[in-house]
Structures are given as C-alpha cells and as structure tokens.
Design a protein around this motif. Structure first.
Motif, PDB file in Angstrom:
ATOM      1  N   ARG A 286     -27.996  55.916 -15.203  1.00 55.31           N
ATOM      2  CA  ARG A 286     -27.433  57.205 -14.827  1.00 55.31           C
ATOM      3  C   ARG A 286     -27.200  57.274 -13.312  1.00 55.31           C
ATOM      4  NH1 ARG A 286     -28.556  63.222 -16.953  1.00 55.31           N
ATOM      5  NH2 ARG A 286     -27.546  64.267 -15.207  1.00 55.31           N
ATOM      6  N   LYS A 287     -28.129  56.644 -12.590  1.00 52.43           N
ATOM      7  CA  LYS A 287     -28.008  56.643 -11.135  1.00 52.43           C
ATOM      8  C   LYS A 287     -26.702  55.951 -10.694  1.00 52.43           C
ATOM      9  CE  LYS A 287     -30.724  55.470  -7.097  1.00 52.43           C
ATOM     10  NZ  LYS A 287     -31.207  54.131  -6.740  1.00 52.43           N
ATOM     11  N   MET A 288     -26.431  54.820 -11.328  1.00 48.48           N
ATOM     12  CA  MET A 288     -25.205  54.089 -10.979  1.00 48.48           C
ATOM     13  C   MET A 288     -23.976  54.911 -11.363  1.00 48.48           C
ATOM     14  SD  MET A 288     -24.013  50.239 -12.121  1.00 48.48           S
ATOM     15  CE  MET A 288     -25.310  49.248 -11.428  1.00 48.48           C
ATOM     16  N   LEU A 289     -24.073  55.588 -12.505  1.00 47.53           N
ATOM     17  CA  LEU A 289     -22.949  56.431 -12.936  1.00 47.53           C
ATOM     18  C   LEU A 289     -22.688  57.512 -11.881  1.00 47.53           C
ATOM     19  CD1 LEU A 289     -22.358  57.707 -16.548  1.00 47.53           C
ATOM     20  CD2 LEU A 289     -21.929  59.179 -14.589  1.00 47.53           C
ATOM     21  N   GLU A 290     -23.767  58.113 -11.417  1.00 43.35           N
ATOM     22  CA  GLU A 290     -23.599  59.207 -10.447  1.00 43.35           C
ATOM     23  C   GLU A 290     -23.110  58.717  -9.087  1.00 43.35           C
ATOM     24  OE1 GLU A 290     -27.305  61.255 -10.970  1.00 43.35           O
ATOM     25  OE2 GLU A 290     -26.477  62.483 -12.601  1.00 43.35           O
ATOM     26  N   SER A 291     -23.191  57.394  -8.861  1.00 39.23           N
ATOM     27  CA  SER A 291     -22.675  56.880  -7.588  1.00 39.23           C
ATOM     28  C   SER A 291     -21.150  56.763  -7.590  1.00 39.23           C
ATOM     29  CB  SER A 291     -23.304  55.515  -7.270  1.00 39.23           C
ATOM     30  OG  SER A 291     -22.745  54.514  -8.108  1.00 39.23           O
ATOM     31  N   VAL A 292     -20.527  56.835  -8.775  1.00 39.09           N
ATOM     32  CA  VAL A 292     -19.061  56.731  -8.813  1.00 39.09           C
ATOM     33  C   VAL A 292     -18.359  58.031  -9.181  1.00 39.09           C
ATOM     34  CG1 VAL A 292     -18.975  54.229  -9.209  1.00 39.09           C
ATOM     35  CG2 VAL A 292     -19.055  55.783 -11.178  1.00 39.09           C
TER      36      VAL A 292
ATOM     37  N   ALA B 135     -26.686  45.333 -14.570  1.00 33.13           N
ATOM     38  CA  ALA B 135     -27.899  45.562 -13.775  1.00 33.13           C
ATOM     39  C   ALA B 135     -28.158  44.393 -12.819  1.00 33.13           C
ATOM     40  CB  ALA B 135     -29.094  45.770 -14.709  1.00 33.13           C
ATOM     41  N   ALA B 136     -27.937  43.153 -13.301  1.00 35.78           N
ATOM     42  CA  ALA B 136     -28.174  41.988 -12.437  1.00 35.78           C
ATOM     43  C   ALA B 136     -27.152  41.932 -11.297  1.00 35.78           C
ATOM     44  CB  ALA B 136     -28.112  40.701 -13.264  1.00 35.78           C
ATOM     45  N   SER B 137     -25.924  42.406 -11.550  1.00 40.12           N
ATOM     46  CA  SER B 137     -24.926  42.458 -10.482  1.00 40.12           C
ATOM     47  C   SER B 137     -25.317  43.509  -9.456  1.00 40.12           C
ATOM     48  CB  SER B 137     -23.548  42.814 -11.026  1.00 40.12           C
ATOM     49  OG  SER B 137     -23.184  41.985 -12.088  1.00 40.12           O
ATOM     50  N   GLY B 138     -25.966  44.565  -9.945  1.00 44.19           N
ATOM     51  CA  GLY B 138     -26.316  45.676  -9.070  1.00 44.19           C
ATOM     52  C   GLY B 138     -25.086  46.455  -8.642  1.00 44.19           C
ATOM     53  N   LEU B 139     -24.004  46.321  -9.420  1.00 44.08           N
ATOM     54  CA  LEU B 139     -22.725  46.947  -9.057  1.00 44.08           C
ATOM     55  C   LEU B 139     -22.088  47.594 -10.279  1.00 44.08           C
ATOM     56  CD1 LEU B 139     -21.246  43.894  -7.135  1.00 44.08           C
ATOM     57  CD2 LEU B 139     -21.697  46.142  -6.088  1.00 44.08           C
ATOM     58  N   PRO B 140     -21.341  48.686 -10.079  1.00 42.80           N
ATOM     59  CA  PRO B 140     -20.508  49.181 -11.179  1.00 42.80           C
ATOM     60  C   PRO B 140     -19.417  48.146 -11.470  1.00 42.80           C
ATOM     61  CG  PRO B 140     -20.061  50.396  -9.140  1.00 42.80           C
ATOM     62  CD  PRO B 140     -21.210  49.485  -8.856  1.00 42.80           C
TER      63      PRO B 140
END
Ligand code: TXA
Ligand code: MG
Length: 358
Positions: free
Chosen positions: A86-92, A148-153
């Motif tokens: 969710r955190k990654m989603l909220e970053s975009v 997750a391993a990429s750490g990127l969207p």
C-alpha cells in the motif's frame, strides 16, 4: 503501428535484437536477478494471476519507452503501474478518494486496477500524458516478490505485441517478444487468464473501463453505484476514449473470428454453413461438431475455467492456418462478462451472423 519514442540512448537499437534470458521463478536467485534487470532499466516479462506482464521501472522514462518499442505499442496507450504494498501504491497516486480504503481492503492484492490521480513522480510516458495513473497490486507471489525485490513500482502492460492476444504462459510471451526483452521469469500458467478489472475512480460515479475477475456486482457491494463504460461508441478516436485500450479490434488472433450465441446448435449450424472453409472452434467440452480444428475449451457455464483457457485456445487455433475461428459467446454472469468483452473485441464485433436464422 510503429512508433519511435524520442530520447532513447544510441545503444538502444541493439536492444531490439537481444538474447532473452529465460529464468525459472523456482530457481534460487532468479527473482533477485530479474529485480536487478528492472533496477538497471531493463525489461522483464513476469507472471501475474491474470496474464503475463512486461515490466520496467515505472519511474525511469527510458526504460518505459523500451516497453512501447518491444510491444510496438502506440504512445497514446497508458500502462498499469504494479506495486507490492500500500505504501508503494501511495507513492504514485495523489489524493486517493474516500472509496479507496474499502477497495484496497476488499480486493487488494488481486485482479483489480484502479485509475487514480497521479503523483508528479510518475513520468508522462507511463500515463500517456494523463493526469491519472492506473495502479494494481497483483496477488501472484512471483509478481509480488519481483516488485518488492526491485523496490520500485513496475510499469507493465500485458506481455504481448500490441493488439494481440494476451499471454497466459511464458511460451506465449516468448512467442511475441523473444529477442526484444532482457528476460522472462517463468512462473507457469496464469490462474485467471483474462486481464484485471479496470475501475476509474477519477469520475463522479466509479466507472468500469474493462471487465475482469472482480465483477461489477462485487464492486457495487463495496461502493454502491458503479457504471460500465460503453465501448460500443467507436465513432470517437481512440485517443479520446476513457480507456484507450478499449479500441475496437484488440486481444485479437490473426485469423478472423466469428461469434455465435451460447447454444450448441447455433455453433453447429455456423460450421455447417461454411462447408468450403477451414473452420476452427473454441469448443465447449462435450459439444459435437466436425471442424478442421477444435480446442477443448472447458465446460460451458464454468466461466472461470473458460476464462483461464481463452487465450491459450485463441493462440492455439491461430497457429492452425484456418480461414475462420468460431466461438460461442458466454452469458453476462460473473467472469462470462469479461470473456464476452474480450471475444467481442477480438472479433472486431462481428457479432454474428453465424448460424442465426437471418
Ligand atoms: O491484468 C492486467 O491488468 C495485466 C497484468 C500484466 O497486470 N496488465 C494489462 O495491461 O492488461 P495493459 O496495458 O495490457 O492494459 C491496461 C489497460 C489499457 O486498456 C489501458 O488503456 C488502460 O488500462 N489504462 C492504463 N492507464 C490508464 C489511465 N490512466 N486511464 C484510463 N485507462 C488506463
Ligand atoms: Mg494488453
């Protein structure tokens, strides 16, 4: 429909004729290796629960342009950004609306894509210049681990050539993209087999842009009123459609596709009407016809099974050098809707005809 994105480095030309690395998701280190390729700006095809995606770092404009090149996808068609939290989603996304919490809780991770206002960090090339971004949190463990391993969207359209049938196995993706992408992460067959439901939350009433495994009924339970975009209005140019991927002929085999209603006898009549043609059929199990080729599709009415085998069937029949493929149209219940939508688009809407008393 070639396009030549500008701003690619000179080394880029060699990328269209490269050695595609085949990795098994079961092998130690394969996820890390794929994530390294994504971080370095390369392209990796990977499994999701719907179809295979072709992934690149969503925040790297050059990497995303490579996706458009590899797929021969027109620059006006925006792509989905995949996240693993969710955190990654909220970053975009910017300012998620009130309904977001409920949708996230009910359907994510899963086969639902949300169209939301975008953050400035998402390059225009990803969203085709739109103010919104499509985001999805896939349920497939391999997709989750890769992101997750990429750490990127990870920006990822389906891993097929533009306009063609989406891939539900690694072999399908390679048939379209071998030599054009850095690597493919083989995770076996995709469970659902049709692309995610796309829901636009940037409109006053939530709007389904593409039907999928999360159904309108499920979304209505969570949200109240939910509309379905009418892809029948094809008079408008593609660029102006609410979702450009709603274009007429899409998800399509090369062979002409003709649809019948969902009755065995209509399908039989449609084949008999064409004695001189080499006809193939997407054939529900137990239906009896004599065709040049028939793909055993699964039990009629078992929409999840039929959805999971739809693209494999279309690709298989497409290889058989037929004049025509005939398929019955499912009814509008559950995943039947998503199959209907794909078949109508694959046929260019030649809603037949076939076998009907005319
Ligand atoms: O199941 C799926 O969604 C697969 C897997 C790989 O996740 N992905 C997929 O991506 O089907 P793609 O690019 O083949 O389809 C994305 C659809 C297109 O019809 C595109 O036009 C639409 O989503 N789309 C993307 N961004 C949009 C936006 N900002 N507004 C409206 N439609 C958008
Ligand atoms: Mg696609």
């Amino acid at each position: 429909m070639g396009l030549a994105p500008s701003g690619l480095p000179p080394s880029y030309n060699s990328f269209l004729n490269m050695q595609t690395l085949r990795l098994s998701a079961m092998d130690n280190g394969s996820i890390e290796q794929s994530a390294g390729i994504i971080r370095a700006g390369g392209l990796v095809a990977f499994p999701t629960e719907t179809v295979y995606g072709l992934g690149a770092n969503a925040l790297d404009e050059v990497a995303v342009k490579k996706i458009f090149m590899a797929k021969d996808r027109p620059a006006w068609d925006p792509m989905i950004v995949h996240v693993s939290s969710r955190k990654m989603l909220e970053s975009v996304v910017a300012r998620p609306p009130a309904q977001f919490d409920r949708l996230f809780g009910d359907f994510m991770p899963g086969p639902l894509t949300l169209v939301l206002p975008k953050q400035a960090t998402v390059p225009d090339v990803v969203t085709a210049g739109r103010a919104t971004v499509a985001v999805r949190f896939p349920a497939h463990p391999v997709a989750q681990r890769l992101i997750a391993a990429s750490g990127l969207p990870v920006a990822a359209p389906s891993a097929n050539r533009f306009g063609r049938v989406s891939p539900t196995t690694a072999e399908h993706a390679l048939a379209d993209l071998d030599g054009k992408i850095d690597a493919i992460l083989d995770g076996g067959r995709c469970r659902i087999g049709v692309e995610s439901t796309v829901l636009d939350l940037s409109t006053a009433t939530p709007l389904i842009l593409r039907q999928g495994a999360v159904t309108r009924e499920q979304l209505q339970l969570a949200l109240g009123q939910v509309a379905v975009a009418d892809s029948a209005d094809l008079s408008r140019p593609q660029e102006g459609l609410p979702s450009p991927g709603m274009m007429l002929r899409h998800y399509a085999p090369r062979t002409k596709l003709v649809l019948t209603d969902g009755r065995e006898r209509t399908l039989i009549a449609a084949v008999q009407e064409r004695p001189k043609q080499k006809v193939g059929a997407l054939l529900p199990s137990g239906w009896n016809i004599r065709a040049a080729a028939s793909f055993d599709w699964g039990r009629w009415g078992d929409w999840p099974t039929l959805a999971s085998r739809l693209y494999a069937g279309l690709r298989w029949l497409d290889e058989k050098k037929l004049d025509l493929i005939i398929a019955p149209l499912p009814s509008e219940e559950g995943l039947g809707r998503a199959i209907r939508e794909r078949l109508l688009k694959a046929s260019g809407r030649e809603m037949s005809l076939a076998g009907r008393s005319r």
